[in-house]
Design a protein around this motif. Structure first.
Motif, mmCIF file in Angstrom:
data_model
loop_
_atom_site.group_PDB
_atom_site.id
_atom_site.type_symbol
_atom_site.label_atom_id
_atom_site.label_comp_id
_atom_site.label_asym_id
_atom_site.label_seq_id
_atom_site.Cartn_x
_atom_site.Cartn_y
_atom_site.Cartn_z
ATOM 1 N N GLU A 30 -10.385 -9.581 2.752
ATOM 2 C CA GLU A 30 -9.354 -8.568 2.976
ATOM 3 C C GLU A 30 -8.111 -9.177 3.617
ATOM 4 O OE1 GLU A 30 -11.197 -5.569 5.286
ATOM 5 O OE2 GLU A 30 -12.290 -4.666 3.593
ATOM 6 N N LYS A 33 -6.174 -11.002 0.993
ATOM 7 C CA LYS A 33 -5.427 -10.086 0.130
ATOM 8 C C LYS A 33 -4.148 -9.611 0.808
ATOM 9 C CE LYS A 33 -9.239 -8.237 -2.620
ATOM 10 N NZ LYS A 33 -10.022 -7.018 -2.970
ATOM 11 N N GLU A 37 -0.356 -10.255 -0.458
ATOM 12 C CA GLU A 37 0.562 -9.144 -0.705
ATOM 13 C C GLU A 37 1.885 -9.351 0.019
ATOM 14 O OE1 GLU A 37 1.689 -5.647 -2.524
ATOM 15 O OE2 GLU A 37 -0.150 -6.818 -2.812
#
Length: 249
Positions: A30, A33, A37
């Motif tokens: 997570e 990610k 982003e």
């Protein structure tokens, strides 16, 4: 013993290390990610949208010529337009078109969707009407079938009564061949799908029933629906409700 008390105990529950490793791997994924982003380069459309939203959210300032002219005419920020203050307060919102379709494409899509919905509603309405009509026809057929079976039963009842009353008056031959019920027909009268043998002539069941009941009333003063033999025609007309099954309901 003291050494065991001072030594921190390890959690030796089965499967716990595996659960921790899985949880740590998920958290790591997570975080990766989120970092991807943040580091991802935004597209031109996304940058344009962000700039446009930022400009639209900010209030008009004195650098805007139109707003400056309004202020010179006495307009104050947050005041509604119009002489009596009944106009709009916020600027007219912009509808930005980002697609490649023509100007009338959205209206065409909307009109087609409305036409499709209307056609669907019409089909549902027609289907509902067809179902209601089919149900009404079924009820009519069922009612007619019930009435026909009832008349057939009344006719057989009249034939048996006619035969019995004629024999009591020493009448050996019926006035009409179908006035009396045949012996083999007597054995089959309770079969549901039996075809009535007395329908061999051109007369219908209702016509035969009407003729036979009229004969019984005239010759024997008998009413099959009352189940009574009256003294005479005057007694029959005075005490019998009528000459049909409907009069006796």
């Amino acid at each position: 013993y003291l050494l065991e008390l001072l030594t921190p105990r390890q959690d030796v529950r089965p499967g716990l290390p595996m659960v921790r490793r899985v949880k740590e791997a998920i958290q790591k994924e997570e975080k990766q990610k989120e970092a991807n982003e943040k580091n991802r380069q935004k597209s031109i459309k996304e940058e344009e949208k962000e700039r446009r939203d930022l400009v639209l959210k900010s209030a008009l300032g004195n650098e805007n010529k139109g707003f400056a002219l309004l202020q010179k005419m006495g307009y104050k920020s947050g005041q509604a337009l119009g002489k009596s203050g009944e106009g709009i307060v916020e600027p007219i919102p912009l509808n930005i078109k980002t697609g490649l379709s023509g100007l009338g494409h959205e209206e065409l899509k909307k009109r087609k969707a409305e036409e499709k919905l209307e056609n669907y509603r019409q089909k549902l309405h027609m289907k509902k009407q067809a179902n209601e009509q089919a149900a009404d026809q079924f009820r009519v057929r069922f009612k007619n079938k019930q009435e026909e079976r009832k008349m057939e039963g009344d006719l057989r009842k009249s034939q048996r009564a006619c035969q019995q009353l004629d024999i009591q008056k020493d009448i050996e031959v019926p006035k009409e061949t179908w006035f009396w019920i045949e012996p083999e027909e007597e054995d089959k009268k309770d079969e549901e799908d039996k075809e009535d043998e007395c329908t061999s002539s051109d007369l219908s069941v209702s016509e035969k029933l009407q003729i036979l009941t009229a004969y019984l009333r005239k010759e024997h003063f008998y009413c099959i629906w009352c189940g009574t033999t009256y003294e005479d025609s005057e007694d029959l007309s005075s005490n019998c409700p009528g000459d049909s099954a409907a009069d006796h309901d």
